[in-house]
Design an enzyme around this catalytic site. Structure first.
Site, PDB file in Angstrom:
ATOM      1  N   PHE A 129     -11.141   2.184  46.133  1.00 44.68           N
ATOM      2  CA  PHE A 129     -11.015   2.772  44.800  1.00 44.68           C
ATOM      3  C   PHE A 129     -11.254   1.661  43.766  1.00 44.68           C
ATOM      4  CE2 PHE A 129      -8.779   4.608  41.161  1.00 44.68           C
ATOM      5  CZ  PHE A 129      -9.146   5.946  41.241  1.00 44.68           C
ATOM      6  N   ASP A 201      -2.841   0.760  50.123  1.00 49.96           N
ATOM      7  CA  ASP A 201      -2.739   1.675  48.986  1.00 49.96           C
ATOM      8  C   ASP A 201      -2.620   3.094  49.553  1.00 49.96           C
ATOM      9  OD1 ASP A 201      -3.252   3.427  46.877  1.00 49.96           O
ATOM     10  OD2 ASP A 201      -4.705   2.104  45.909  1.00 49.96           O
ATOM     11  N   TYR A 226       1.662  10.753  40.793  1.00 47.90           N
ATOM     12  CA  TYR A 226       1.141  11.973  40.159  1.00 47.90           C
ATOM     13  C   TYR A 226       0.205  12.792  41.032  1.00 47.90           C
ATOM     14  CZ  TYR A 226      -2.648   8.690  38.830  1.00 47.90           C
ATOM     15  OH  TYR A 226      -3.633   7.748  38.844  1.00 47.90           O
ATOM     16  N   LYS A 227      -0.115  12.313  42.218  1.00 46.00           N
ATOM     17  CA  LYS A 227      -1.013  13.080  43.095  1.00 46.00           C
ATOM     18  C   LYS A 227      -0.165  14.006  43.973  1.00 46.00           C
ATOM     19  CE  LYS A 227      -4.686   9.708  42.654  1.00 46.00           C
ATOM     20  NZ  LYS A 227      -5.083   8.351  43.009  1.00 46.00           N
ATOM     21  N   ARG A 375     -15.313  17.585  45.808  1.00 46.25           N
ATOM     22  CA  ARG A 375     -14.099  17.312  46.583  1.00 46.25           C
ATOM     23  C   ARG A 375     -13.150  18.501  46.467  1.00 46.25           C
ATOM     24  NH1 ARG A 375     -10.444  12.016  45.224  1.00 46.25           N
ATOM     25  NH2 ARG A 375      -9.898  13.354  43.495  1.00 46.25           N
TER      26      ARG A 375
HETATM   27  C1  LIG Z   1      -5.461   7.424  42.014  1.00 46.01           C
HETATM   28  C2  LIG Z   1      -5.622   6.079  42.601  1.00 46.01           C
HETATM   29  C3  LIG Z   1      -5.206   4.945  41.915  1.00 46.01           C
HETATM   30  C4  LIG Z   1      -4.647   5.064  40.530  1.00 46.01           C
HETATM   31  O1  LIG Z   1      -4.121   3.898  40.039  1.00 46.01           O
HETATM   32  P1  LIG Z   1      -3.212   3.886  38.721  1.00 46.01           P
HETATM   33  O2  LIG Z   1      -3.204   2.476  38.320  1.00 46.01           O
HETATM   34  O3  LIG Z   1      -1.848   4.374  39.126  1.00 46.01           O
HETATM   35  O4  LIG Z   1      -3.848   4.787  37.719  1.00 46.01           O
HETATM   36  C5  LIG Z   1      -5.334   3.708  42.544  1.00 46.01           C
HETATM   37  N1  LIG Z   1      -5.850   3.615  43.791  1.00 46.01           N
HETATM   38  C6  LIG Z   1      -6.276   4.704  44.472  1.00 46.01           C
HETATM   39  C7  LIG Z   1      -6.816   4.560  45.852  1.00 46.01           C
HETATM   40  C8  LIG Z   1      -6.193   5.963  43.886  1.00 46.01           C
HETATM   41  O5  LIG Z   1      -6.645   7.032  44.543  1.00 46.01           O
END
Ligand SMILES: *Cc1c(COP(=O)(O)O)cnc(C)c1O
Length: 416
Positions: A129, A201, A226-227, A375
């Protein structure tokens, strides 16, 4: 597979009642819980109580009277149960991005304390990500490349690149585009054999599938509120640090909430014991209370049950999509093998963006990930088998009659 088969699966679903715990807009089929989970009803009552009574009436006394001060640890323990972590190792705070900065620095500090100063590399994969890579790039420019260098490799060459030049391996457990699950246990073990510290992560894993961080000997992890945990937009994230590392590392965002005694107002930083060292500034109490209430939905839920239904839903999606003649142009971009599949399916299509917009207009909320991925995320607490049927019917209409080519579906919003 017919519509009646799916309705029959809903009737037998042990998680079916959980849907009532959420506020789902009438007529909407929401397949985007992997980006922003829906609103649990318990959150509405909790947030209004926090705002009206705790903040509104009790004001500053609430730090003690309503135990605001211990909320990061309390919420951390609720998450710990879902990720296979014994108590005392998980805390809720900040965002994944900020928490990764703390953990990457902490991992480098561990190598320094071990005398392993020649290990400079942060190793990751190129399809991680982006924010994870951006944070590593930020640390690299802060420390200078004689002390820290980000190296990204492809998944198939990862194992060969784990060697004695690597300080820390930073990986995402479930890939955000393909939904492919990495082998946490095997990769962590391999890294440890080479003296490498590992950060996982869990953004697309926590709340979506069973996890066993302690059992897999994970050093560090971060995850998203939040997911799949349904904590609301911008909900705070979490950090996990294995007990054996406590007290043996430095955390650079050394704010007062991570101090051994914040209210002594001492001029010198003295880290708190244990996981509390990973706190920085004052927690966002309203947002964290929302996440705390959202987590109660998981109280009586077995994560294996969630996993079972998640695979039932993605298998149904796959079968219906792959047997529909109109949908031949959708190319599967997720693992066929269900052991490697997260709680989503992903299909490539040159018009994926427009198809996604047309689906949303029909009341089926999916998302698009650049450059060409549609997705569809499933969230077993509130996705029904019948939803899968309706989604695929809409897809057949939109693609079958090329409705997605209408100009309105080509307009790009700021957030996709
Ligand atoms: C959604 C997501 C994030 C989001 O990071 P924030 O800093 O909390 O906005 C980070 N890494 C991955 C793999 C994600 O899917």
């Amino acid at each position: 597979m017919k519509k009646d088969d799916l309705i029959a699966l809903d009737k037998r679903d042990p998680l079916a009642q959980k849907r009532d715990a959420f506020d789902i807009p009438e007529g909407m089929i929401y397949l985007d819980g992997n980006s922003l989970g829906v609103l649990p009803k318990s959150v509405k009552t909790r947030v209004s109580e926090v705002v009206e009574t705790q903040w509104g009436q009790d004001l500053i006394s609430s730090w003690n009277a309503h135990d605001w001060i211990d909320l990061p640890q309390k919420v951390g323990e609720k998450i710990a149960r879902l990720i296979g972590a014994a108590p005392g190792q998980t805390v809720c705070c900040d965002s994944i991005s900020v928490n990764l900065f703390k953990l990457l620095s902490a991992a480098i500090s561990i190598q320094k304390r071990r005398g392993e100063v020649s290990r400079k590399t942060i190793l990751s994969v190129s399809d991680n990500f982006p924010t994870d890579l951006y944070i590593a790039q930020g640390l690299e420019s802060l420390l200078g490349d004689d002390r820290c260098q980000l190296k990204t490799v492809t998944d198939d060459t990862l194992a060969d690149n784990i060697d004695e030049t690597v300080a820390v391996l930073m990986l995402t457990h479930v890939n955000f585009r393909s939904g492919e699950i990495s082998d946490m246990r095997a990769i962590t073990e391999l890294a440890h054999e080479k003296g490498v510290v590992v950060i996982w992560d869990l953004a697309h894993s926590a709340g979506a599938l069973p996890l066993a961080l302690d059992e897999c000997n994970v050093d560090f992890a971060v995850g998203c509120g939040y997911k799949y945990l349904n904590g609301g937009p911008g909900a705070p994230a979490f950090v996990y640090v294995a007990k054996h590392h406590h007290g043996n590392l430095d955390q650079p965002l050394s704010g007062w909430m991570g101090h051994a005694s914040p209210f002594a107002f001492d001029n010198n930083y003295q880290p708190a014991h244990g996981i509390t060292q990973f706190l920085s500034g004052t927690p966002s109490i309203i947002a964290m209370s929302a996440l705390d209430a959202a987590l109660d939905v998981f109280d009586d839920v077995d994560m294996n049950e969630i996993r079972h239904k998640s695979l039932g839903l993605t298998n149904a999606l796959r079968e219906l999509i792959e047997t529909a003649d109109e949908l031949n142009d959708l190319v599967a971009a997720f693992p066929h093998d269900e052991c490697k599949r997260g709680s989503q399916v992903a299909y490539r299509h040159p018009h994926a963006y427009a198809i996604c917009q047309a689906l949303i207009k029909e009341g089926v909320v999916a998302d698009f990930r650049a450059p060409d991925i549609l997705r569809l995320g499933v969230t077993p607490l509130y996705t029904r088998y019948e939803d899968v049927w309706i989604c695929v019917e809409k897809l057949r209409q939109i693609i079958g009659n090329k409705r997605f080519l209408q100009p309105e579906f080509a307009m790009r919003n700021k957030v996709t």
